[in-house]
Design an enzyme around this catalytic site. Structure first.
Site, PDB file in Angstrom:
ATOM      1  N   ALA A 127      43.890  54.009  34.326  1.00 59.80           N
ATOM      2  CA  ALA A 127      45.036  55.311  34.928  1.00 59.80           C
ATOM      3  C   ALA A 127      45.799  54.705  35.580  1.00 59.80           C
ATOM      4  CB  ALA A 127      43.275  55.383  36.507  1.00 59.80           C
ATOM      5  N   GLY A 173      34.149  47.604  28.683  1.00 62.06           N
ATOM      6  CA  GLY A 173      33.640  47.894  26.940  1.00 62.06           C
ATOM      7  C   GLY A 173      34.204  48.384  26.386  1.00 62.06           C
ATOM      8  N   GLY A 174      35.486  49.046  26.315  1.00 64.93           N
ATOM      9  CA  GLY A 174      36.012  50.016  25.528  1.00 64.93           C
ATOM     10  C   GLY A 174      35.986  51.245  24.595  1.00 64.93           C
ATOM     11  N   GLU A 180      38.608  55.080  39.466  1.00 73.51           N
ATOM     12  CA  GLU A 180      37.396  54.641  39.870  1.00 73.51           C
ATOM     13  C   GLU A 180      37.980  55.135  41.652  1.00 73.51           C
ATOM     14  OE1 GLU A 180      35.711  51.025  39.014  1.00 73.51           O
ATOM     15  OE2 GLU A 180      34.155  51.396  40.086  1.00 73.51           O
ATOM     16  N   ARG A 228      21.513  55.941  33.595  1.00 77.32           N
ATOM     17  CA  ARG A 228      22.174  54.828  34.041  1.00 77.32           C
ATOM     18  C   ARG A 228      21.547  54.185  35.151  1.00 77.32           C
ATOM     19  NH1 ARG A 228      28.450  53.354  33.287  1.00 77.32           N
ATOM     20  NH2 ARG A 228      28.423  52.561  31.246  1.00 77.32           N
ATOM     21  N   ASN A 247      39.711  46.891  36.248  1.00 74.97           N
ATOM     22  CA  ASN A 247      37.967  46.245  35.248  1.00 74.97           C
ATOM     23  C   ASN A 247      38.387  46.758  34.032  1.00 74.97           C
ATOM     24  OD1 ASN A 247      36.217  45.066  37.408  1.00 74.97           O
ATOM     25  ND2 ASN A 247      36.645  47.287  38.467  1.00 74.97           N
TER      26      ASN A 247
END
Lengths: 504, 504
Positions: free
Chosen positions: B52, B84-85, B470, B330, B79
């Site tokens: 971001a 994980g891309g 985030e 999740r 992060n």
């Protein structure tokens, strides 16, 4: 500024319940809005006239300190005076009489289970252990009278004492009377606009407006009141503030009514947060499952709906079937009911003449009132009821048969705890109320230490600032169990009052 | 002060997405910590070097404005560079090739379902509609390369593009390269201590420390940097800050590891909140379900565990049985796994030689790495595996038979969506990783307008202050779906950069 490490230590100590350190001074706090001249000075200012605020003020006066109590509304009591008047007290006199075994530990377990363990354990412990002494003091020092023991959803046993008049007003009126004896009369129509911090970041007074009229937001005359010892924030929750609650839970939009009095708005908690009070868990907003869509606000129909949760049952009129344990916690019940309402079905609370008789003993005259108010309906026969709501006869009478069977088997198909309260439902007249959840309680709010000190966003505390009751967060976690709020308010209101009175 | 009514109007307009009004001036804001002398002046300061922040800085430079990017850590990427891309992109090239039908609306529905509708719908819409254009720009303007399409939990179809190197570093490195071409190199070891507001409550600069060393909290030299146009808060989440996260969710205490880099702490969001930024939904903290207890942080074992969610299965070693849909969201998966871990059981991710072959194609060399690292174990026969973890043979082989049956029936007993990815699990060698959830993402954070302006606690906005990624709340609601964070960061980082660059 306080360092990241010292912040953690400070908060750690808060969590651990030891004496909280004062937030280290920092740039932003070094800006004060202390007026050139105070219009008035006292020891303690309490904001709010619900259970918590009045209890705090009482303790302040008992400790011999001066106290000013303010409330923005024209009448005192906030949500407390319209509340159901049930206080969670393990070991209350009715439990003893009925030989019901209970303990603060059992109450704590039930609170943590419903709260999804989001509860702050130190707060839960304080409330549960403080319940019985608080109940005794309400009897001995205030003359509060209790009538019987009720079984609220999510509690493993009946442990909630109901006031003599079936309302929180029994407690509030006696708190007001006790305060008046101590020379304190709440100042109504007085709104807090700003909490005033000095250069060190200590709360030293308030900017208020006297002669404020709720709904006329610019009304009233500005005044600065100094508090030598401190300020207690007991302004309650924000469930009636649609825009504020929507930020946290967009589901609870304009389509949802609130059970709260119209003054349950957000300006108090916004001001606290804006001057540095740490807020937690504000997105957990509780709907009261058993309110009625046929009246505004909290209303009165819930008294019947509540009674049927253990002495009757709830069902979907379109299917004739029960769908939720009527004694499950409020979130489970509200979510289940809302799902059926979204289908366009009516959800009804059902009881028979036996239910009605016990209800009449519990709340004399109430059945007559709710029938007159047009929020409860009476049917001489099941056929008449089925016709009125086009309830599928076979399915509905199967539902009644299952419930009646559970009276003897003590096994309920939906897992409801069946106790002696439930009798077979056989004889007309039959009564129903319609059910639609309403926004009832904001579980989240201001984070406080075990001494009711307000925790600073930057770690440590804001000296001179205390909070108690629904204005705070952490006691109830994700889901509040019915009757635990009164206990929280009385116990933590007392702590806040005693602690602020001690300040030099 | 702004009135309760005007506050509602202001917030209403924010919610409605129209231009947000500026917070009305009030006592507390009228206290400034503007330094007598600024050490440096630029147009825009961006805090954070994740997806971001770097995207915001890129837009600022593209718009021709000056920009300083700071990060408190010694290396850039936060992060994002260890992520994980995978980027959620309905309509990505792989979906087209595979003929998978998808749309921004479908993505939005999946996000809202997982988010329990706590998501702010305007934010969801922005992210979902912005996904494909953002993905195109990453390819066309930054040269980011993608390898294949993955199926992440909670998504109805495979819609998540995986970077060529299987990591977020592919994106971050190319963002850094593009920025360097535009003359911007992030200033590392530079921590933001305070956001400086002028007398009108406008964010005009920062108090920072250069030469800061993470873990040595008093380190570095204080410096005041002025920002003519504004400041972008892109400092990420706070999952590595145990004390801060415990206030919101006491369940996630010291016993839980975090997948985040150690710098994912709370001082940034505390500062924003302390100077008046409205926070929402901070008590929704997500655990990544498929991390390994056998390594610190995010680690690498999750790559295998993730692959087995659609190409193998997860099971309780003590029972030999599956217990959760490996593609559920999740929260559902983490809660289910944690329940089994609390029983003292091992939870294992299982795949066979076919799974391994596809995994090798997806992430060349990774199987070798995780075996070497001792976070994945290879067994030539089922017997050997059963022996190693004392898995009940009959139950386990019944589990395998059920999964293999679902390959043909396309019906999974636990409701897992079975697609062509799943092949019958028959041939050794077999591989397992152990699973234990770790705190991964803070869904809540700073409330922003559709223009990424920071909303003030008192209503309206804080002029000059923007936030993305985030650090913000509202996009993901209660539960974030995998691969949606990258999309959020790229889309809203761009918006923040373009909007702040427009300011006079």
């Amino acid at each position: 500024m306080s360092t990241s490490i010292s912040r953690r230590q400070l908060l750690g100590s808060v969590a651990a319940g030891s004496a909280a350190a004062v937030a280290a001074p920092f740039a932003q706090a070094a800006c004060s809005n202390v007026p050139a001249k105070w219009d008035e000075t006292t020891d303690v200012i309490v904001i709010g006239t619900g259970f918590a605020g009045l209890m705090a003020a009482y303790e302040v006066r008992k400790a011999g300190a001066e106290c000013i109590v303010i409330d923005k509304m024209a009448t005192p009591g906030g949500n407390s005076i319209i509340n159901g008047g049930i206080m969670c007290v393990p070991g209350n006199d009715f439990q003893k009489k009925d030989g019901i075994e209970d303990s603060p530990e059992a109450m704590a377990e039930d609170m943590l289970k419903a709260g999804l363990n989001l509860n702050h354990r130190d707060k839960v412990k304080t409330v549960c252990e403080g319940a019985l002494p608080a109940y005794r003091r309400l009897i001995d020092e205030f003359g509060v009278q209790w009538k019987l023991n009720t079984h609220e959803g999510g509690h493993r046993v009946p442990r909630s004492a109901l006031t003599a008049n079936g309302s929180g007003s029994e407690i509030v009126r006696k708190q007001l009377a006790a305060l008046e004896k101590l020379g304190v009369k709440p100042r109504l129509r007085c709104i807090m606009d700003h909490i005033i911090l000095d250069d060190a970041g200590t709360a030293v007074g308030l900017e208020v407006r006297e002669g404020y009229r709720f709904g006329r937001e610019e009304s009233g005359r500005k005044k600065f009141i100094r508090a030598r010892k401190g300020i207690v924030l007991a302004f309650g929750g924000f469930c009636a503030d649609v825009e504020y609650r929507k930020m946290f839970d967009p589901n609870l939009d304009e389509n949802f009514q609130s059970t709260n009095h119209p003054g349950a708005t957000s300006e108090g908690i916004r001001e606290a947060n804006a001057i540095g009070a740490q807020l937690i868990q504000c997105d957990w907003l509780q709907c009261l499952p058993y309110t009625s869509p046929d009246e505004k606000g909290f209303g009165i129909a819930w008294t019947w709906t509540g009674a049927t949760s253990s002495r009757g049952f709830w069902f979907d009129a379109a299917t004739g079937r029960r769908f939720v344990n009527e004694l499950a916690d409020r979130k489970i019940r509200s979510d289940a009911i809302i799902a059926h309402l979204r289908e366009g079905h009516d959800v009804l609370a059902f009881g028979d003449s036996k239910t009605a008789k016990i209800f009449e003993d519990m709340r004399p005259g109430m059945l007559e009132r709710i029938l007159k108010a047009g929020v409860c309906w009476k049917f001489d026969t099941l056929e008449a009821l089925e016709k009125a709501y086009s309830i599928p006869k076979e399915a509905f009478e199967k539902t009644i048969a299952e419930v009646n069977e559970s009276v003897t088997t003590k096994k309920d198909p939906l897992g409801r705890r069946v106790n002696e309260r439930l009798q077979t439902l056989t004889d007309g007249p039959f009564y129903v109320t319609r059910i639609s959840p309403k926004v009832h309680h904001s579980m989240g709010g201001i984070l406080t230490t075990p001494k009711a000190e307000v925790v600073s966003i930057r770690g440590g505390i804001i000296p001179g600032l205390y909070a108690a009751g629904e204005a705070t967060g952490g006691v109830h976690g994700a889901v509040r169990l019915g009757s635990c709020a009164v206990t929280d308010c009385i116990v933590n209101g007392s702590i806040a009052g005693r602690e602020v009175a001690k300040r030099g």
